[in-house]
Enzyme design. Sequence first.
Site, PDB file in Angstrom:
ATOM      1  N   ASP A   1       0.841  -1.208   0.000  1.00 39.85           N
ATOM      2  CA  ASP A   1       0.000   0.000   0.000  1.00 39.85           C
ATOM      3  C   ASP A   1       0.873   1.254   0.000  1.00 39.85           C
ATOM      4  O   ASP A   1       0.705   2.163  -0.822  1.00 39.85           O
ATOM      5  CB  ASP A   1      -1.010  -0.016   1.161  1.00 39.85           C
ATOM      6  CG  ASP A   1      -0.416  -0.435   2.499  1.00 39.85           C
ATOM      7  OD1 ASP A   1       0.785  -0.780   2.554  1.00 39.85           O
ATOM      8  OD2 ASP A   1      -1.156  -0.412   3.509  1.00 39.85           O
TER       9      ASP A   1
ATOM     10  N   ASP B   1      -1.394  -0.991 -13.273  1.00 38.44           N
ATOM     11  CA  ASP B   1      -2.342   0.037 -13.741  1.00 38.44           C
ATOM     12  C   ASP B   1      -2.035   1.375 -13.058  1.00 38.44           C
ATOM     13  O   ASP B   1      -2.031   2.430 -13.695  1.00 38.44           O
ATOM     14  CB  ASP B   1      -3.802  -0.353 -13.426  1.00 38.44           C
ATOM     15  CG  ASP B   1      -4.445  -1.202 -14.528  1.00 38.44           C
ATOM     16  OD1 ASP B   1      -3.723  -1.992 -15.168  1.00 38.44           O
ATOM     17  OD2 ASP B   1      -5.673  -1.085 -14.748  1.00 38.44           O
TER      18      ASP B   1
HETATM   19 MN    MN Z   1      -4.906  -5.706 -14.998  1.00 40.23          MN
END
Ligand code: MN
Length: 322
Positions: A191, A219
């Site tokens: 995180d 992403d």
């Molecule tokens: Mn993906």
Amino acid sequence: MRKIAVVEGDGIGHEVIPVARSVLEMLHPEFDFFPVEVGYGMWERTGCPCADKEIRELKGADAILFGAITTPPMKDYQSVVLRIRKALDLYANLRPVPGNGFDIMIVRENTEGLYSGIEEAGPDRATTLRVVSRHGTERIVRAAIRLARERSGLLTIGHKANVIKSDVFFRDICLAEAKAAGIPYNDKFIDALSLDLLQHPKNYNVVVTTNMFGDILSDVASYLVGGLGLVPSANIGDQYALFEPVHGSAPDIAGKNIANPIAAIRSAVMLLDYLGDKAGAVRAETAIETVLAQGIRTRDLGGSAGTQEFGNAVLKVLRQQM
Ligand code: MN
Ligand code: NAD
Ligand code: IPM
């Protein structure tokens, strides 16, 4: 002669993969391209998104150029992408994010973790078994260590060992391998790593992590370079290799000739590199940079060029160099 399987898949796969294929064709007219149909479209037509026949065809290729598959919203549909990754044992998913002053390579474990497929759903509870094996961890961290050595870069291990036992296992194996390899390394909670990567990309080089964390992180990291339209990936195993954009089939923009084909072309660049044509890979990447420098951009980058127009501009640059 090299045999290249071409899977357009669904959605914008039908638009960006033909562009990437044309780039390969221009550099390697001798390549033997053959189409393989799998995916949602095929499932709609035949009731089967990918059969053993298609897996056999893919295994017959020297490399696979792959678009994206639309995952249908129904129960008991096995993801075609995951089936192919498992059937071909494509255990290393390499997702490069090179940018201004940084050069990040995300190394995502690609066969297990939360994608084990061992799961069940009852009326009141659903469970998915997160499998992290010694074999799976050793081979992915060793691949990451090889890359860190080649790139003379730091290896960062991304995990959630503060909470999850399978991540303690993953982290400890990675730390032991990195230490034994004598390379510079550190580790971070996934995180915190996700934000720090965006804030201080220069502090990263090779990042190794488990399957789902690597999916999300790639992403997220694309934000550093202009979004999903730009980032490619290589799915590598000991026998087979498949190259695909990080993005999906983008149904929201499919069929409009507005998708950015750069991620697909860069996937073809990774394919060339894998097949040993380093010069061709550099030429294709340079052609992309040249077209961007000419101010030709698709809509996601603030321009107005269509998918095909951008592709044609890249082909023109390549043709001029020949
Ligand atoms: Mn993906
Ligand atoms: P997506 O990556 O397809 O799209 C996310 C957003 O990014 C959308 O707004 C889309 O328009 C934009 N985008 C993606 N690629 C772009 C490009 N080349 N140029 C410009 N904009 C682009 O993710 P999603 O919408 O969450 O998923 C759509 C479908 O794709 C789902 O069925 C999902 O399961 C599937 N998927 C498949 C793969 C694969 O086959 N490898 C990968 C990811 C998602
Ligand atoms: C990706 C995709 C796939 C994944 C899906 C479509 C199975 O998101 O390649 O990043 O989760 O790995």
